[in-house]
Motif scaffolding. Structure first.
Motif, PDB file in Angstrom:
ATOM      1  N   UNK A   1       4.226  16.598   1.888  1.00 23.29           N
ATOM      2  CA  UNK A   1       3.682  15.247   1.738  1.00 23.29           C
ATOM      3  C   UNK A   1       4.198  14.589   0.461  1.00 23.29           C
ATOM      4  N   UNK A   2       4.193  15.346  -0.637  1.00 29.19           N
ATOM      5  CA  UNK A   2       4.649  14.792  -1.903  1.00 29.19           C
ATOM      6  C   UNK A   2       6.153  14.571  -1.897  1.00 29.19           C
ATOM      7  N   UNK A   3       6.887  15.531  -1.364  1.00 33.15           N
ATOM      8  CA  UNK A   3       8.348  15.401  -1.288  1.00 33.15           C
ATOM      9  C   UNK A   3       8.734  14.140  -0.523  1.00 33.15           C
ATOM     10  N   UNK A   4       8.128  13.946   0.624  1.00 28.27           N
ATOM     11  CA  UNK A   4       8.446  12.802   1.472  1.00 28.27           C
ATOM     12  C   UNK A   4       8.096  11.490   0.763  1.00 28.27           C
ATOM     13  N   UNK A   5       6.924  11.438   0.163  1.00 26.81           N
ATOM     14  CA  UNK A   5       6.488  10.206  -0.500  1.00 26.81           C
ATOM     15  C   UNK A   5       7.366   9.871  -1.693  1.00 26.81           C
ATOM     16  N   UNK A   6       7.735  10.882  -2.484  1.00 26.99           N
ATOM     17  CA  UNK A   6       8.589  10.643  -3.645  1.00 26.99           C
ATOM     18  C   UNK A   6       9.968  10.169  -3.207  1.00 26.99           C
ATOM     19  N   UNK A   7      10.511  10.794  -2.166  1.00 23.23           N
ATOM     20  CA  UNK A   7      11.813  10.362  -1.649  1.00 23.23           C
ATOM     21  C   UNK A   7      11.749   8.929  -1.138  1.00 23.23           C
ATOM     22  N   UNK A   8      10.664   8.584  -0.461  1.00 26.52           N
ATOM     23  CA  UNK A   8      10.485   7.209   0.010  1.00 26.52           C
ATOM     24  C   UNK A   8      10.464   6.233  -1.161  1.00 26.52           C
ATOM     25  N   UNK A   9       9.759   6.586  -2.212  1.00 33.28           N
ATOM     26  CA  UNK A   9       9.684   5.713  -3.379  1.00 33.28           C
ATOM     27  C   UNK A   9      11.040   5.499  -4.020  1.00 33.28           C
ATOM     28  N   UNK A  10      11.812   6.569  -4.143  1.00 32.85           N
ATOM     29  CA  UNK A  10      13.137   6.454  -4.747  1.00 32.85           C
ATOM     30  C   UNK A  10      14.052   5.579  -3.903  1.00 32.85           C
ATOM     31  N   UNK A  11      14.053   5.818  -2.591  1.00 35.69           N
ATOM     32  CA  UNK A  11      14.918   5.019  -1.713  1.00 35.69           C
ATOM     33  C   UNK A  11      14.456   3.574  -1.648  1.00 35.69           C
ATOM     34  N   UNK A  12      13.153   3.347  -1.691  1.00 34.67           N
ATOM     35  CA  UNK A  12      12.627   1.986  -1.682  1.00 34.67           C
ATOM     36  C   UNK A  12      13.107   1.217  -2.899  1.00 34.67           C
ATOM     37  N   UNK A  13      13.137   1.855  -4.058  1.00 39.63           N
ATOM     38  CA  UNK A  13      13.623   1.175  -5.263  1.00 39.63           C
ATOM     39  C   UNK A  13      15.109   0.839  -5.143  1.00 39.63           C
TER      40      UNK A  13
ATOM     41  N   UNK B   1       4.118   5.861  -5.512  1.00 39.29           N
ATOM     42  CA  UNK B   1       4.019   6.016  -6.974  1.00 39.29           C
ATOM     43  C   UNK B   1       3.007   7.094  -7.334  1.00 39.29           C
ATOM     44  N   UNK B   2       1.902   7.120  -6.612  1.00 39.03           N
ATOM     45  CA  UNK B   2       0.879   8.138  -6.876  1.00 39.03           C
ATOM     46  C   UNK B   2       1.434   9.537  -6.612  1.00 39.03           C
ATOM     47  N   UNK B   3       2.273   9.678  -5.598  1.00 44.66           N
ATOM     48  CA  UNK B   3       2.875  10.976  -5.298  1.00 44.66           C
ATOM     49  C   UNK B   3       3.776  11.423  -6.447  1.00 44.66           C
ATOM     50  N   UNK B   4       4.534  10.492  -7.018  1.00 44.29           N
ATOM     51  CA  UNK B   4       5.372  10.838  -8.161  1.00 44.29           C
ATOM     52  C   UNK B   4       4.521  11.315  -9.328  1.00 44.29           C
ATOM     53  N   UNK B   5       3.412  10.619  -9.566  1.00 42.40           N
ATOM     54  CA  UNK B   5       2.521  10.998 -10.665  1.00 42.40           C
ATOM     55  C   UNK B   5       1.949  12.398 -10.462  1.00 42.40           C
ATOM     56  N   UNK B   6       1.776  12.791  -9.217  1.00 39.92           N
ATOM     57  CA  UNK B   6       1.234  14.127  -8.927  1.00 39.92           C
ATOM     58  C   UNK B   6       2.310  15.208  -8.954  1.00 39.92           C
TER      59      UNK B   6
ATOM     60  N   UNK C   1       0.839  -1.194   0.000  1.00 37.12           N
ATOM     61  CA  UNK C   1       0.000   0.000   0.000  1.00 37.12           C
ATOM     62  C   UNK C   1       0.876   1.247   0.000  1.00 37.12           C
ATOM     63  N   UNK C   2       1.956   1.216   0.772  1.00 31.96           N
ATOM     64  CA  UNK C   2       2.860   2.364   0.820  1.00 31.96           C
ATOM     65  C   UNK C   2       3.468   2.622  -0.549  1.00 31.96           C
ATOM     66  N   UNK C   3       3.875   1.573  -1.250  1.00 36.58           N
ATOM     67  CA  UNK C   3       4.492   1.745  -2.566  1.00 36.58           C
ATOM     68  C   UNK C   3       3.508   2.332  -3.563  1.00 36.58           C
ATOM     69  N   UNK C   4       2.261   1.924  -3.476  1.00 34.07           N
ATOM     70  CA  UNK C   4       1.240   2.497  -4.354  1.00 34.07           C
ATOM     71  C   UNK C   4       1.074   3.987  -4.059  1.00 34.07           C
ATOM     72  N   UNK C   5       1.116   4.332  -2.792  1.00 32.25           N
ATOM     73  CA  UNK C   5       1.003   5.736  -2.387  1.00 32.25           C
ATOM     74  C   UNK C   5       2.195   6.545  -2.897  1.00 32.25           C
TER      75      UNK C   5
ATOM     76  N   UNK D   1      16.690  11.779  -0.019  1.00 32.61           N
ATOM     77  CA  UNK D   1      17.087  10.399  -0.325  1.00 32.61           C
ATOM     78  C   UNK D   1      18.486  10.120   0.226  1.00 32.61           C
ATOM     79  N   UNK D   2      19.385  11.066   0.059  1.00 38.61           N
ATOM     80  CA  UNK D   2      20.746  10.885   0.564  1.00 38.61           C
ATOM     81  C   UNK D   2      20.753  10.726   2.083  1.00 38.61           C
ATOM     82  N   UNK D   3      19.922  11.498   2.776  1.00 42.51           N
ATOM     83  CA  UNK D   3      19.860  11.377   4.234  1.00 42.51           C
ATOM     84  C   UNK D   3      19.260  10.031   4.638  1.00 42.51           C
TER      85      UNK D   3
END
Length: 203
Positions: A81-93, A16-21, A10-14, A44-46
């Motif tokens: 919110x978007x910054x945090x979610x996008x950074x999470x997605x990048x680091x998760x990958x 990805x949606x943040x990146x799309x926005x 669910x987090x990963x879907x969230x 992401x670096x942090x």
């Protein structure tokens, strides 16, 4: 910030949606894009420096202030919110890619130790057990990769075998597909190499 919870899926879907926005908004303004990208990279670096896992990313998403203060002391020009979610997605990958690389290296080393011709990198050891998704095997002596995959949503030719380097073939019949895979693997192990004269690239 609102508490977010749920499974990693669910987090990963969230994320990805943040990146799309976020990205379409940034692309409309080159200056905002540069600032936004710099902020994302800093976060992401942090996260990378703190070596957090997926659970840690989800925890960071719920309480990002400490990381943001370190990574972006001057503040951010994009929605947090978007910054945090996008950074999470990048680091998760990055985490997923590193885990996949380790798992594949371990599979290769185990196969070499066992004296096997092939190492299965993804999927079941026996291709006949594959019910969906893919199975990837590498021939240790040549580096030839055989990927067997099943597209459960395809209306025809849902069974595919791809030889890298080489070619792809698709089948409607499961048994014909399995037979082709066995023939390819046997020919490769016997020194025949990839089908149709493809040249192997040992690695």
């Amino acid at each position: 910030m609102t508490q977010v919870a749920g499974s990693p899926m669910i987090a990963r879907a969230r994320w990805r949606a943040a990146e799309d926005r976020l990205y379409p908004t940034l692309l409309a303004d080159p200056t905002a894009y540069q600032r936004g990208l710099a902020a994302i990279q800093a976060v992401v670096e942090e996260l990378r420096r703190r070596d957090v896992d997926v659970a840690g990313l989800m925890a960071f998403e719920t309480a990002p202030d400490e990381v943001l203060e370190v990574a972006c002391p001057g503040g951010v020009a994009v929605p947090v919110d978007l910054l945090v979610a996008v950074a999470c997605g990048m680091r998760d990958r990055e985490i997923t890619a590193a885990a996949t690389a380790r798992r594949r290296e371990e599979a290769v080393q185990a196969a070499r130790t066992a004296g096997a011709d092939w190492a299965v990198l993804d999927g079941p050891a026996d291709v006949a057990q594959l019910a969906g998704g893919r199975r990837v095997a590498v021939h240790l002596a040549t580096g030839i990769v055989v990927e067997a995959s099943i597209d459960e949503w395809a209306r025809e030719d849902q069974f595919v075998v791809t030889v890298m380097p080489g070619e792809s073939r698709s089948f409607d019949d499961r048994e014909a597909w399995l037979s082709a895979i066995k023939e390819i693997e046997a020919a490769t192990a016997a020194g025949g190499g990839a089908p149709r004269g493809a040249t192997a690239d040992p690695s």
